[in-house]
Design an enzyme around this catalytic site. Sequence first.
Site, PDB file in Angstrom:
ATOM      1  N   HIS A 167      -9.680   4.668   6.619  1.00  0.00           N
ATOM      2  CA  HIS A 167      -8.575   5.665   6.257  1.00  0.00           C
ATOM      3  C   HIS A 167      -7.098   5.079   5.789  1.00  0.00           C
ATOM      4  O   HIS A 167      -6.545   5.346   4.805  1.00  0.00           O
ATOM      5  CB  HIS A 167      -8.125   6.307   7.486  1.00  0.00           C
ATOM      6  CG  HIS A 167      -7.309   7.728   7.307  1.00  0.00           C
ATOM      7  ND1 HIS A 167      -7.805   8.842   7.025  1.00  0.00           N
ATOM      8  CD2 HIS A 167      -6.012   7.556   7.410  1.00  0.00           C
ATOM      9  CE1 HIS A 167      -6.733   9.638   6.625  1.00  0.00           C
ATOM     10  NE2 HIS A 167      -5.528   8.900   7.084  1.00  0.00           N
ATOM     11  N   GLU A 168      -6.641   4.193   6.735  1.00  0.00           N
ATOM     12  CA  GLU A 168      -5.348   3.346   6.567  1.00  0.00           C
ATOM     13  C   GLU A 168      -5.443   2.441   5.357  1.00  0.00           C
ATOM     14  O   GLU A 168      -4.368   2.217   4.548  1.00  0.00           O
ATOM     15  CB  GLU A 168      -4.976   2.639   7.896  1.00  0.00           C
ATOM     16  CG  GLU A 168      -4.644   3.508   9.045  1.00  0.00           C
ATOM     17  CD  GLU A 168      -3.556   4.819   8.461  1.00  0.00           C
ATOM     18  OE1 GLU A 168      -2.713   4.658   7.847  1.00  0.00           O
ATOM     19  OE2 GLU A 168      -3.742   5.744   9.281  1.00  0.00           O
ATOM     20  N   HIS A 190      -4.578   4.308   2.299  1.00  0.00           N
ATOM     21  CA  HIS A 190      -3.101   4.488   2.106  1.00  0.00           C
ATOM     22  C   HIS A 190      -2.728   3.348   1.554  1.00  0.00           C
ATOM     23  O   HIS A 190      -1.810   3.281   0.759  1.00  0.00           O
ATOM     24  CB  HIS A 190      -2.532   4.834   3.453  1.00  0.00           C
ATOM     25  CG  HIS A 190      -2.888   6.240   4.006  1.00  0.00           C
ATOM     26  ND1 HIS A 190      -2.748   7.577   3.225  1.00  0.00           N
ATOM     27  CD2 HIS A 190      -3.122   6.754   5.170  1.00  0.00           C
ATOM     28  CE1 HIS A 190      -3.083   8.460   3.774  1.00  0.00           C
ATOM     29  NE2 HIS A 190      -3.344   8.440   5.022  1.00  0.00           N
TER      30      HIS A 190
END
Length: 421
Positions: free
Chosen positions: A19-20, A23
């Site tokens: 997920h990170e 980003h």
Amino acid sequence: MLKTVVSFIVVLGLLVFIHELGHFLFAKRAGILVREFAIGFGPKIFTRKRGETTYSVRLLPLGGYVRMAGEDPEVLEVKTGTLVYASQTSEGKIDHLYFYEPIGLDRELMVGRIVEIDWEKELFVCLETEDEQEVRYDLHPTAILHVDSKNEMQIAPWDRQFGSKTSGQKAMTIFAGPLFNLVLTVLLFILYTSLTGVEYRLPVQLIQPNSPAQQAGILPGDEIQGVSGKKVDTYDMLRYELLESGGKEVILKVKRGDQLLDIPVTPQKIGDGYIIGATFNQNQMLRDATLLESIQSGFKATYNWSVVLFEGFGKLITGQVSIKSLGGPVQIGEVTGKVADAGILPLVRWAALLSLNLAIFNLLPIPALDGSRLVFIGLEAVRGKPISPNKESMVHFVGFALLMMLMLVVTYNDIMKLLPS
């Protein structure tokens, strides 16, 4: 217990990392300075700086974050007259500015008192030298401000900050986190199908005595193809439709030889679910999957479970599902441990479902989540100017506080479920 904890940390760590990473990669692609890539919250247990970014693992493995320059206010108060020490590049630009007297450096330093400094727009510092002359120096775009011997900060010129980017760049940077979890979900379902085979039919093998299936006249050899007008060809989809019935009568579409029959059945409640009392022939439910079928199955499973999750969130919002039914970290950890005991394949499937949950939950327009930040970016695109940072920060702060309260409630529910009645 140890296996449960380790399995939980490994699975959740993977999902948070992916997920990170979404980003992070899209922030770098947009030219945003990423200050920290963190897995977990709380005190650091591991940290290493590579290039402009500090990579850290923190004590509480319940999330993570990518800290981008300008995403939150960066406050470093510098008073006029502050004594500083500075080093320069070969081009004469200041690349290091020390707010204390450094010891043992192998570079030549100049000393002065700050008259004026701007490290965002014009990138300069004006120093009053020892002979009381004011000299203006350019700051290097990657200059480091050394606050003390343990803390430093790389300057972030305006064009390296989150707020300077277009609405599209900001939206993609935020959306990339859930997007990467969706991609991971598809890949894990593809892997699961390629290893187990594709589930394509539900042939009945045995009927339990006095069960709803026996009372309805379902026979071994029948093939269940639908529930109340909805096509089902996997055991999970059948279980979900029975759960959706709430114990009310459903119409099973059953293939018996060359016949297609509509058979009414009233499911029986067992624990938290509903059954009809039929077991299925595992060997006949599955067949080897081709690469194309594995890929198709990965996307199909992701879509089907997305529909299930959105329906679940909808029922929670409308009050059809009680908040007591929600599971938090304790329950997720417990289930992860049980799944890990069952083998690697069930764990792959469980990780796919958790990844999908993380993606969809983060896309909900709840303050402090990615979905809410996308709403603000959308409003910025419509208005032609951003919402006041103070107002947006307040919304996210209140949202985060409410999420923490919700986390406490579901964790309490988890613990109460584990206690003996």
